[in-house]
Design a protein around this motif. Structure first.
Motif, PDB file in Angstrom:
ATOM      1  N   LEU A 144       0.428  -0.977  -0.024  1.00 43.24           N
ATOM      2  CA  LEU A 144      -0.061   0.171   0.347  1.00 43.24           C
ATOM      3  C   LEU A 144       0.739   1.101  -0.016  1.00 43.24           C
ATOM      4  O   LEU A 144       1.720   1.125   0.525  1.00 43.24           O
ATOM      5  CB  LEU A 144      -0.660   0.051   1.092  1.00 43.24           C
ATOM      6  CG  LEU A 144      -1.925  -1.362   0.724  1.00 43.24           C
ATOM      7  CD1 LEU A 144      -2.909  -1.390   2.996  1.00 43.24           C
ATOM      8  CD2 LEU A 144      -2.976  -1.141  -0.286  1.00 43.24           C
ATOM      9  N   ALA A 145       0.411   2.344  -0.462  1.00 45.03           N
ATOM     10  CA  ALA A 145       1.093   3.607  -0.448  1.00 45.03           C
ATOM     11  C   ALA A 145       0.314   3.920   0.802  1.00 45.03           C
ATOM     12  O   ALA A 145      -0.158   3.439   1.711  1.00 45.03           O
ATOM     13  CB  ALA A 145       0.272   4.570  -1.932  1.00 45.03           C
ATOM     14  N   ILE A 146       0.985   5.269   0.985  1.00 46.73           N
ATOM     15  CA  ILE A 146       1.144   5.799   2.518  1.00 46.73           C
ATOM     16  C   ILE A 146      -0.439   6.216   2.778  1.00 46.73           C
ATOM     17  O   ILE A 146      -1.243   6.027   3.823  1.00 46.73           O
ATOM     18  CB  ILE A 146       2.273   7.524   2.451  1.00 46.73           C
ATOM     19  CG1 ILE A 146       3.472   6.840   2.700  1.00 46.73           C
ATOM     20  CG2 ILE A 146       1.742   7.792   4.093  1.00 46.73           C
ATOM     21  CD1 ILE A 146       3.644   6.973   3.603  1.00 46.73           C
ATOM     22  N   TRP A 147      -0.971   6.583   0.852  1.00 46.19           N
ATOM     23  CA  TRP A 147      -2.491   7.136   1.559  1.00 46.19           C
ATOM     24  C   TRP A 147      -3.189   6.022   1.742  1.00 46.19           C
ATOM     25  O   TRP A 147      -4.545   5.831   2.454  1.00 46.19           O
ATOM     26  CB  TRP A 147      -2.711   7.867   0.585  1.00 46.19           C
ATOM     27  CG  TRP A 147      -2.568   6.842  -1.336  1.00 46.19           C
ATOM     28  CD1 TRP A 147      -1.847   7.048  -2.144  1.00 46.19           C
ATOM     29  CD2 TRP A 147      -3.958   6.248  -1.317  1.00 46.19           C
ATOM     30  NE1 TRP A 147      -2.100   6.104  -2.894  1.00 46.19           N
ATOM     31  CE2 TRP A 147      -3.031   5.703  -2.993  1.00 46.19           C
ATOM     32  CE3 TRP A 147      -4.827   5.817  -1.036  1.00 46.19           C
ATOM     33  CZ2 TRP A 147      -3.557   5.166  -3.381  1.00 46.19           C
ATOM     34  CZ3 TRP A 147      -5.568   5.536  -2.051  1.00 46.19           C
ATOM     35  CH2 TRP A 147      -5.699   4.624  -2.626  1.00 46.19           C
ATOM     36  N   GLY A 148      -2.636   4.676   0.960  1.00 44.96           N
ATOM     37  CA  GLY A 148      -3.640   3.733   1.648  1.00 44.96           C
ATOM     38  C   GLY A 148      -3.502   2.875   2.937  1.00 44.96           C
ATOM     39  O   GLY A 148      -4.402   2.687   3.476  1.00 44.96           O
ATOM     40  N   TRP A 149      -2.055   2.942   3.524  1.00 45.31           N
ATOM     41  CA  TRP A 149      -2.371   2.804   4.902  1.00 45.31           C
ATOM     42  C   TRP A 149      -2.911   4.028   5.645  1.00 45.31           C
ATOM     43  O   TRP A 149      -4.013   3.314   6.722  1.00 45.31           O
ATOM     44  CB  TRP A 149      -0.887   3.043   5.433  1.00 45.31           C
ATOM     45  CG  TRP A 149       0.202   1.845   4.960  1.00 45.31           C
ATOM     46  CD1 TRP A 149       0.792   1.400   4.392  1.00 45.31           C
ATOM     47  CD2 TRP A 149       0.060   0.169   5.585  1.00 45.31           C
ATOM     48  NE1 TRP A 149       1.272   1.029   4.056  1.00 45.31           N
ATOM     49  CE2 TRP A 149       0.436  -0.306   4.595  1.00 45.31           C
ATOM     50  CE3 TRP A 149      -0.966  -0.429   7.282  1.00 45.31           C
ATOM     51  CZ2 TRP A 149       0.710  -1.620   5.456  1.00 45.31           C
ATOM     52  CZ3 TRP A 149      -0.519  -0.952   6.669  1.00 45.31           C
ATOM     53  CH2 TRP A 149       0.110  -2.377   6.100  1.00 45.31           C
ATOM     54  N   ILE A 154      -6.705   8.358  -7.151  1.00 43.73           N
ATOM     55  CA  ILE A 154      -5.754   9.482  -8.974  1.00 43.73           C
ATOM     56  C   ILE A 154      -5.106  11.114  -8.933  1.00 43.73           C
ATOM     57  O   ILE A 154      -3.801  11.328  -9.773  1.00 43.73           O
ATOM     58  CB  ILE A 154      -7.441  10.672  -9.224  1.00 43.73           C
ATOM     59  CG1 ILE A 154      -8.445   9.577  -9.900  1.00 43.73           C
ATOM     60  CG2 ILE A 154      -7.151  11.452 -10.424  1.00 43.73           C
ATOM     61  CD1 ILE A 154      -9.801  10.298  -9.661  1.00 43.73           C
ATOM     62  N   LEU A 155      -4.674  11.293  -7.473  1.00 42.88           N
ATOM     63  CA  LEU A 155      -3.656  13.162  -7.309  1.00 42.88           C
ATOM     64  C   LEU A 155      -2.770  11.852  -7.125  1.00 42.88           C
ATOM     65  O   LEU A 155      -1.987  12.367  -7.553  1.00 42.88           O
ATOM     66  CB  LEU A 155      -3.598  12.693  -5.690  1.00 42.88           C
ATOM     67  CG  LEU A 155      -4.837  13.896  -5.707  1.00 42.88           C
ATOM     68  CD1 LEU A 155      -4.918  14.461  -4.179  1.00 42.88           C
ATOM     69  CD2 LEU A 155      -4.828  14.977  -6.582  1.00 42.88           C
ATOM     70  N   THR A 156      -2.064  10.676  -7.293  1.00 42.42           N
ATOM     71  CA  THR A 156      -1.112   9.662  -7.071  1.00 42.42           C
ATOM     72  C   THR A 156      -0.742   9.842  -8.159  1.00 42.42           C
ATOM     73  O   THR A 156       0.086   9.645  -8.098  1.00 42.42           O
ATOM     74  CB  THR A 156      -0.668   8.307  -6.411  1.00 42.42           C
ATOM     75  OG1 THR A 156      -1.307   8.880  -4.603  1.00 42.42           O
ATOM     76  CG2 THR A 156       0.096   8.090  -6.128  1.00 42.42           C
ATOM     77  N   ALA A 157      -2.080   8.993  -8.663  1.00 47.59           N
ATOM     78  CA  ALA A 157      -1.538   8.666 -10.256  1.00 47.59           C
ATOM     79  C   ALA A 157      -0.801   9.442 -11.412  1.00 47.59           C
ATOM     80  O   ALA A 157      -0.260   9.537 -12.296  1.00 47.59           O
ATOM     81  CB  ALA A 157      -2.817   8.455 -11.448  1.00 47.59           C
ATOM     82  N   ARG A 158      -1.570  11.076 -11.367  1.00 45.89           N
ATOM     83  CA  ARG A 158      -1.020  12.221 -11.605  1.00 45.89           C
ATOM     84  C   ARG A 158       0.241  12.836 -11.089  1.00 45.89           C
ATOM     85  O   ARG A 158       0.818  13.771 -12.183  1.00 45.89           O
ATOM     86  CB  ARG A 158      -2.172  13.056 -11.351  1.00 45.89           C
ATOM     87  CG  ARG A 158      -3.134  13.215 -12.245  1.00 45.89           C
ATOM     88  CD  ARG A 158      -4.271  14.168 -11.514  1.00 45.89           C
ATOM     89  NE  ARG A 158      -5.301  13.766 -12.359  1.00 45.89           N
ATOM     90  CZ  ARG A 158      -6.297  14.746 -11.972  1.00 45.89           C
ATOM     91  NH1 ARG A 158      -6.510  15.618 -11.447  1.00 45.89           N
ATOM     92  NH2 ARG A 158      -7.745  15.003 -12.701  1.00 45.89           N
ATOM     93  N   ARG A 159       1.070  12.712 -10.049  1.00 46.14           N
ATOM     94  CA  ARG A 159       2.147  12.639  -9.308  1.00 46.14           C
ATOM     95  C   ARG A 159       2.997  11.686 -10.606  1.00 46.14           C
ATOM     96  O   ARG A 159       4.239  11.990 -10.509  1.00 46.14           O
ATOM     97  CB  ARG A 159       2.291  12.908  -8.534  1.00 46.14           C
ATOM     98  CG  ARG A 159       1.369  14.071  -7.987  1.00 46.14           C
ATOM     99  CD  ARG A 159       1.512  13.936  -6.306  1.00 46.14           C
ATOM    100  NE  ARG A 159       0.385  15.083  -5.653  1.00 46.14           N
ATOM    101  CZ  ARG A 159       0.643  15.552  -4.148  1.00 46.14           C
ATOM    102  NH1 ARG A 159       0.331  14.032  -3.480  1.00 46.14           N
ATOM    103  NH2 ARG A 159      -0.369  16.203  -4.031  1.00 46.14           N
ATOM    104  N   ARG A 160       2.831  10.542 -10.800  1.00 44.11           N
ATOM    105  CA  ARG A 160       3.690  10.117 -11.830  1.00 44.11           C
ATOM    106  C   ARG A 160       4.287  10.456 -12.422  1.00 44.11           C
ATOM    107  O   ARG A 160       4.427  10.139 -14.032  1.00 44.11           O
ATOM    108  CB  ARG A 160       3.825   8.696 -11.512  1.00 44.11           C
ATOM    109  CG  ARG A 160       2.467   7.875 -10.072  1.00 44.11           C
ATOM    110  CD  ARG A 160       2.658   6.287 -10.184  1.00 44.11           C
ATOM    111  NE  ARG A 160       2.798   5.863  -8.766  1.00 44.11           N
ATOM    112  CZ  ARG A 160       2.301   5.286  -8.458  1.00 44.11           C
ATOM    113  NH1 ARG A 160       1.929   3.779  -9.424  1.00 44.11           N
ATOM    114  NH2 ARG A 160       1.703   4.474  -7.136  1.00 44.11           N
TER     115      ARG A 160
END
Length: 189
Positions: free
Chosen positions: A145-150, A183-189
């Motif tokens: 999990l990403a940090i936001w997932g945790w 969505i925010l995480t995907a945009r930052r990649r």
């Protein structure tokens, strides 16, 4: 019908007989909750999914109405063998436990007033809680999990487990938050 290709570490698409025997085993072994047994059979023993795909599937199943393992049976059966696979998995999952339940209910009716019967039920409940906790810990450590997932997982635990908020309310709040974070995480990649 063309069968999906198996990713590395995952077995080839199972046939109806293999799906039936796999979910029959899950149903027979899942006293007190089939979650830990389902993960073992689906991921470790049969290799129909890897840990990551199983965690994703379980996440979807928990957001749907109905029992998680029944939802997983439908989705796995459909994934590999269409509607016939979904029906096969659900029948296999439910048939043996239903027969066992009728037999155990009849037996329990005969001994319900005995103190040892109450002690046995308490012990069974404690072992089921331990199995569920162990399975959850294993899934969390392998979910990547990403940090936001945790943060979302922790918020869900606090909301339902500590503050006793309804699961539906928690989902209605956290699902949009999780989607926005993804969505925010995907945009930052």
């Amino acid at each position: 019908m063309a069968q999906p290709e198996a990713p590395d570490g995952v077995a080839p698409a199972p046939g109806l007989a293999e799906l039936f025997t796999g979910f029959l085993k899950i149903g027979l072994m899942g006293f007190g909750g089939v979650g830990p047994i389902a993960r073992y059979v689906i991921v470790t023993e049969r290799r129909w999914l890897d840990d990551r795909d199983y965690a994703r599937l379980l996440g979807v199943c928990q957001a749907l109405p109905g029992a998680n393992t029944v939802n997983a049976a439908v989705m796995i059966g459909d994934r590999y063998r269409g509607a016939a696979g979904a029906l096969t998995c659900v029948v296999a999952l439910m048939a043996a436990p239903l027969l066992c339940l009728v037999a155990l209910a009849t037996l329990y009716d005969a001994v319900a007033d005995k103190p040892w019967a109450q002690v046995a039920l308490t012990g069974a409940a404690a072992s089921a809680a331990g199995l569920i906790t162990g399975t959850a810990a294993r899934l969390l450590t392998r979910a990547e999990l990403a940090i936001w997932g945790w943060a979302v997982a922790g918020a869900a635990f606090l909301s339902v487990g500590v503050f006793r908020q309804p699961l539906l309310t928690t989902l209605l709040v956290l699902i949009p938050v999780a989607i926005a974070a993804a969505i925010l995480t995907a945009r930052r990649r």
